[in-house]
Write an enzyme that holds these catalytic residues in place. Structure first.
Site, PDB file in Angstrom:
ATOM      1  N   LYS A 136       0.859  -1.193   0.000  1.00  0.00           N
ATOM      2  CA  LYS A 136       0.000   0.000   0.000  1.00  0.00           C
ATOM      3  C   LYS A 136       0.897   1.246   0.000  1.00  0.00           C
ATOM      4  O   LYS A 136       1.930   1.250   0.690  1.00  0.00           O
ATOM      5  CB  LYS A 136      -0.863  -0.055   1.264  1.00  0.00           C
ATOM      6  CG  LYS A 136      -1.960   0.967   1.398  1.00  0.00           C
ATOM      7  CD  LYS A 136      -2.798   0.650   2.638  1.00  0.00           C
ATOM      8  CE  LYS A 136      -4.015   1.564   2.781  1.00  0.00           C
ATOM      9  NZ  LYS A 136      -4.880   1.196   3.914  1.00  0.00           N
ATOM     10  N   SER A 183      -9.578   0.564   2.887  1.00  0.00           N
ATOM     11  CA  SER A 183      -8.798   1.488   2.107  1.00  0.00           C
ATOM     12  C   SER A 183      -7.622   0.835   1.384  1.00  0.00           C
ATOM     13  O   SER A 183      -7.041   1.451   0.501  1.00  0.00           O
ATOM     14  CB  SER A 183      -8.271   2.604   3.011  1.00  0.00           C
ATOM     15  OG  SER A 183      -7.367   2.103   3.975  1.00  0.00           O
ATOM     16  N   SER A 222      -9.669  -1.891   7.000  1.00  0.00           N
ATOM     17  CA  SER A 222      -9.069  -1.667   5.684  1.00  0.00           C
ATOM     18  C   SER A 222      -8.236  -2.819   5.144  1.00  0.00           C
ATOM     19  O   SER A 222      -7.820  -2.780   3.986  1.00  0.00           O
ATOM     20  CB  SER A 222      -8.231  -0.386   5.707  1.00  0.00           C
ATOM     21  OG  SER A 222      -9.075   0.740   5.809  1.00  0.00           O
TER      22      SER A 222
END
Lengths: 477, 68
Positions: free
Chosen positions: A92, A168, A192
């Site tokens: 990420k 996310s 997330s």
């Protein structure tokens, strides 16, 4: 592992799990360099459709892979023993990657200097033989559950390109489901890791709060942030998680606790485990597909008991307030001067959060502690709890409203309704992907244990995968 | 909180924090503050005693050991 034919290509190996890839490189069936090339080629071919990746570190990947191959060529036994030998991975884009600016999904960070060094989790994975190939899309500053990033474009679900990958850490889940890499890293503050794992049909591990160090990553909510891996098998979660364990005093939230490896006990099965389904709030806030997935998992595990945690809605509210306040306060300087540059989908939530009264936040932290005690009481009598990971399968990109149990709810925040109360008190969770409850799409089940018992959630996930109840096939792209 | 109370609080708190809220961002900010207020009502209604401490904890930081 099921054997691949001697003529198997690196592209074939890439679609296997990390454990298989490392073994194939170790046994000389494929080189780390060939795997890295296959990985870069698959990213290039699939990326226009899913938009999971924001940076590809091709030179670094090929150099790292070539160095591993060179060590193997001279008989370096230390290299040969590396658990993630030649396995590509991506992170990420809130993780510090040496030479890249840490974006955290934002436009505001774009002009900032690049990170001087890798975050500790990336460094530990590389020391275990893994090969970093890139950084991945996310909701801006991790405040969202859909990865509808207005700056980078939305990440699309590899199993249905019209649908959301979740967030996310949407890029982290989509990259694994698309077969770009066998594992990735993401973060989970309110769901997330678990939400995108559920929607993309892969395995995800949110460890106990305080287990893995978070320094070297862009923070969101210091009280609630966790980091963890995504993969297509329970074994890969154990393998990668074990490689990342270890205290780091640079993270104020990291607990000084000895590493507790999970791989050695992964195949112990269910013997001695008391497993129950969470009822009440968790069934009331899920659509039939999600409740069906839990029922299938419970049946497979022989779990007939149903238990309840008290005041779950208040625990969720506590997590909401803490998140809103800490996130808003963290970004107050940019909100003052660059509010127009924020993601439109979350900017007004950050603005509101920056204004919350202190008394609300303190009360939220007190309720959180009370709720943690209630969960601890429940865990005296049960080892593993089951609950849906999301209320529904992946909604279409742009969905504004969901109907859950007859209630019309805003779609984006509601995707985290079932994960938020659990991360609020830092319990370890493995999300396992279940198919067949919806005609075409997966939905995840949270396998939850008491703090520090990641070994139990991974054992249960392994059983479910071996039984075929949970599976993470690469999407047909 | 009533909508009027929320507006008054948001304007006062934003001024105190020197946080300008553009007209285009104001309706959303008020909407999300109202959502947070509804969450705050839920947790405020939860019975706790004065002995129920917050979950946050602080660990004092000792100086690093001298190297010479």
């Amino acid at each position: 592992m099921t054997a691949l034919a001697p003529s198997a290509s690196a592209a074939d190996w890439l679609l296997r799990d990390a454990s298989d890839i490392a073994r194939a490189v170790r046994e000389g069936q494929v080189t780390a360099t060939a795997i890295a090339h296959a990985c870069l080629e698959r990213i290039s071919r699939t990326e226009p459709r899913i938009n999971a990746t924001t940076d590809v570190t091709a030179c670094r990947a090929l150099d790292t892979a070539a160095a591993l191959d060179a060590r193997l060529a001279v008989g370096d036994m230390t290299a040969r023993a590396l658990p993630l030998l030649g396995v590509p991975f991506a992170v990420k884009n809130l993780f510090d990657v040496a030479g890249l600016t840490t974006l955290a999904g934002s436009k505001i960070e774009r002009g900032k200097p690049p990170a001087a060094r890798d975050g500790p989790l990336i460094a530990r994975l590389q020391a275990a033989g893994a090969v970093l190939v890139g950084a991945l899309n996310m909701d801006e500053y991790a405040y969202g559950f859909t990865t509808e990033n207005s700056h980078e474009g939305p990440t699309r679900n590899p199993h249905d390109l019209a649908r959301s990958a979740g967030g996310s850490s949407g890029g982290s889940a989509a990259a694994v489901a698309a077969g770009q890499v066998p594992f990735t890293l993401g973060s989970d503050t309110n769901g997330s890791i678990r939400v995108p794992s559920s929607l993309c049909g892969i395995f995800g591990l949110k460890p106990t709060f305080g287990r893995l160090p978070r320094n070297g990553s862009y923070p969101f909510v210091a009280s609630l942030d966790h980091l963890g891996p995504f993969a297509r098998s329970a074994r890969d979660l154990a393998l990668t998680y074990d490689a990342m364990q270890g205290f780091d005093a640079a993270d104020a939230g990291c607990i000084d606790r000895a590493a507790e490896p999970t791989l050695a006990t992964l195949d112990r099965g269910l013997e001695g485990l008391r497993i129950a389904t969470l009822g009440g709030y968790f069934t009331e806030h899920a659509q039939p597909e999600a409740n069906d997935a839990v029922a299938r998992v419970a049946t497979a595990l022989g779990a007939q008991r149903r238990v309840e945690l008290p005041e779950v809605a208040r625990a969720r509210a506590a997590a909401f307030i803490i998140t809103n306040a800490e996130g808003g306060a963290l970004h107050l300087p940019e909100l003052r001067t660059q509010a127009a540059d924020f993601e439109p989908l979350s900017r007004d939530r950050f603005l509101a959060g920056a204004l919350l009264p202190a008394a609300w936040v303190v009360q939220a932290q007190r309720v959180r502690r009370w709720f943690a005690h209630q969960a601890a009481e429940l865990f005296r009598d049960v080892d593993v709890l089951l609950a849906p990971a999301t209320p529904c399968v992946a909604p279409e990109v742009g969905t504004e409203w969901l109907t859950i149990n007859g209630q019309r709810l805003p779609a984006r925040p509601s995707l985290g309704l079932l994960t938020q109360p659990i991360s609020c008190i830092g319990l370890p969770v493995c999300t396992v992907p279940v198919w067949g409850c919806h005609p075409r799409l997966p939905v995840g089940v949270q396998v939850i244990a008491a703090p520090w018992r990641e070994d139990l959630v991974l054992r249960v996930a392994q059983v479910l995968q071996q039984q075929g109840v949970a599976a993470a096939p690469v999407a047909a792209l | 909180m009533t909508p009027a109370e929320i507006e008054a609080y948001v304007d006062a708190a934003a001024a105190a924090l020197q946080l300008p809220i553009a007209p285009a961002h104001r309706p959303g900010t008020l909407q999300y503050f109202a959502l947070a207020a509804s969450m705050a009502e839920l947790i405020a209604a939860h019975p706790l005693t004065s002995r129920d401490e917050p979950a946050e904890s602080f660990v004092p930081i000792a100086p690093a050991a001298r190297t010479s």
